[in-house]
Design an enzyme around this catalytic site. Structure first.
Site, PDB file in Angstrom:
ATOM      1  N   ASP A 107       0.806  -1.220   0.000  1.00 25.18           N
ATOM      2  CA  ASP A 107       0.000   0.000   0.000  1.00 25.18           C
ATOM      3  C   ASP A 107       0.841   1.273   0.000  1.00 25.18           C
ATOM      4  O   ASP A 107       2.008   1.265   0.408  1.00 25.18           O
ATOM      5  CB  ASP A 107      -0.895   0.036   1.242  1.00 25.18           C
ATOM      6  CG  ASP A 107      -2.076  -0.919   1.129  1.00 25.18           C
ATOM      7  OD1 ASP A 107      -2.098  -1.739   0.189  1.00 25.18           O
ATOM      8  OD2 ASP A 107      -2.967  -0.842   1.997  1.00 25.18           O
ATOM      9  N   HIS A 158      -6.164   3.270  -4.044  1.00 24.85           N
ATOM     10  CA  HIS A 158      -6.036   3.478  -2.598  1.00 24.85           C
ATOM     11  C   HIS A 158      -6.310   4.945  -2.256  1.00 24.85           C
ATOM     12  O   HIS A 158      -5.757   5.474  -1.293  1.00 24.85           O
ATOM     13  CB  HIS A 158      -4.638   3.061  -2.136  1.00 24.85           C
ATOM     14  CG  HIS A 158      -4.514   2.787  -0.663  1.00 24.85           C
ATOM     15  ND1 HIS A 158      -5.457   2.092   0.059  1.00 24.85           N
ATOM     16  CD2 HIS A 158      -3.528   3.106   0.227  1.00 24.85           C
ATOM     17  CE1 HIS A 158      -5.069   1.988   1.321  1.00 24.85           C
ATOM     18  NE2 HIS A 158      -3.912   2.608   1.455  1.00 24.85           N
ATOM     19  N   HIS A 162      -4.949   9.460   0.630  1.00 27.67           N
ATOM     20  CA  HIS A 162      -4.943   8.579   1.803  1.00 27.67           C
ATOM     21  C   HIS A 162      -5.663   9.189   3.003  1.00 27.67           C
ATOM     22  O   HIS A 162      -5.154   9.173   4.121  1.00 27.67           O
ATOM     23  CB  HIS A 162      -3.507   8.211   2.179  1.00 27.67           C
ATOM     24  CG  HIS A 162      -3.397   6.924   2.958  1.00 27.67           C
ATOM     25  ND1 HIS A 162      -3.631   6.851   4.314  1.00 27.67           N
ATOM     26  CD2 HIS A 162      -3.069   5.672   2.578  1.00 27.67           C
ATOM     27  CE1 HIS A 162      -3.441   5.616   4.736  1.00 27.67           C
ATOM     28  NE2 HIS A 162      -3.107   4.873   3.693  1.00 27.67           N
ATOM     29  N   HIS A 252       3.650  -2.476   3.128  1.00 29.63           N
ATOM     30  CA  HIS A 252       3.701  -1.125   2.564  1.00 29.63           C
ATOM     31  C   HIS A 252       5.009  -0.911   1.803  1.00 29.63           C
ATOM     32  O   HIS A 252       6.053  -1.433   2.187  1.00 29.63           O
ATOM     33  CB  HIS A 252       3.579  -0.068   3.667  1.00 29.63           C
ATOM     34  CG  HIS A 252       2.260  -0.105   4.385  1.00 29.63           C
ATOM     35  ND1 HIS A 252       1.989  -1.014   5.379  1.00 29.63           N
ATOM     36  CD2 HIS A 252       1.135   0.653   4.244  1.00 29.63           C
ATOM     37  CE1 HIS A 252       0.751  -0.821   5.827  1.00 29.63           C
ATOM     38  NE2 HIS A 252       0.210   0.184   5.156  1.00 29.63           N
TER      39      HIS A 252
END
Length: 287
Positions: A107, A158, A162, A252
């Site tokens: 991510d 995503h 964020h 990540h």
């Protein structure tokens, strides 16, 4: 023939002609209704029930990713109902597959400091993964998205920046998701088929907009918690302890110092493969 007889004959002729014309008009109307709406030039009818004539090729061949919906506003009309993605009430946490299959996801990227190392490690072991990217990161690092595409990885949405979506208005949620899908399509080559909410924070609006954009919601089964920087060995141990068929691993490749994540990947990836796990990407769930 007297005058009254002539008038009666003329009236009969007029009634007969009207009947013929009425029958022809009714037949023509029936043909129009049976044929459905007139197709637009160069493509099939927009009506879900309309179909091309038997034996004739359907006009306007669809692109490889055309099964995906287009958003309501901004990028084109919605496709008909049979092609819609189901609006779900919770994300997928595991994936189906034959045998001991697992999925690795990363991510927050792409990040030029860490994403290239992740890509090199995956390529060295011939493994495909999923990258849930942020639109604001893609703007400056489009080359890495193209590399992901070239090497067979799946790119998911995503959001743009964020945020915690559950605290945003519906219009802001839509903007975060739409803008990211747009830049992914322009860079990666097709619209994303998967979405992951930042922080795993989902609500009804997120699921609805995701479906409108043609995306399935994907969560995770094993959280490495690598953002806490617990050490490469701890990250590796968490992955190996949680390994099981259908597991989705969350890691990540951006959002902070991800050097521990990279070192851990180099250790646990070969261990998973040696243990018989097949690391792959999930198939879309069609409705």
């Amino acid at each position: 023939m007297n005058k009254d007889q002539m008038l009666s004959r003329r009236k009969a002729l007029l009634v007969g002609s009207a009947a013929v014309l009425g029958a022809a008009g009714a037949a023509g109307t029936a043909r129009l209704l049976g044929a459905g709406p007139t197709p637009p030039p160069g493509g099939p009818s927009a009506s879900p029930s309309a179909s091309p004539a038997a034996g004739s090729p359907q006009a306007g061949a669809l692109r490889r990713s055309a099964y995906r919906l287009q958003p309501i506003a901004g990028y084109g009309p919605l496709r008909s109902a049979p092609g819609r993605t189901l609006v779900r009430h919770e994300p997928f946490l595991r994936v189906a597959g034959r045998g001991p299959t697992m999925v690795l996801t990363f991510d927050d990227g792409p990040d030029p400091r860490y994403t290239p190392h992740v890509l090199r490690t995956l390529k060295a072991h011939d493994v495909r993964a999923m990258f849930f990217v942020c639109g604001s990161m893609v703007v400056e690092h489009k080359d890495m998205l193209r590399k992901m595409a070239d090497e067979g990885h799946i790119v998911g949405n995503h959001t743009w920046s964020h945020p915690l979506l559950t605290r945003l208005r519906r219009s802001a949620i839509r903007s975060e998701m739409e803008r990211t899908s747009e830049i992914i399509e322009k860079t990666y080559g097709e619209r994303p088929g998967w979405f992951r909410a930042p922080y795993g924070a989902w609500n009804r609006a997120v699921f609805e907009f995701g479906a409108e954009l043609g995306m399935e919601p994907l969560g995770w089964t094993v959280d490495t918690l690598d953002w806490q920087e617990p050490g490469a060995r701890t990250i590796e141990r968490r992955v190996m302890k949680g390994a099981a068929p259908g597991v989705v691993v969350l890691a990540h490749d951006a959002g902070g110092d991800r050097s521990q994540s990279i070192r851990a990947l180099r250790d646990y990836l070969p261990r998973l493969l040696d243990s018989g796990y097949h690391l792959t990407v999930p198939r879309r769930q069609f409705t």
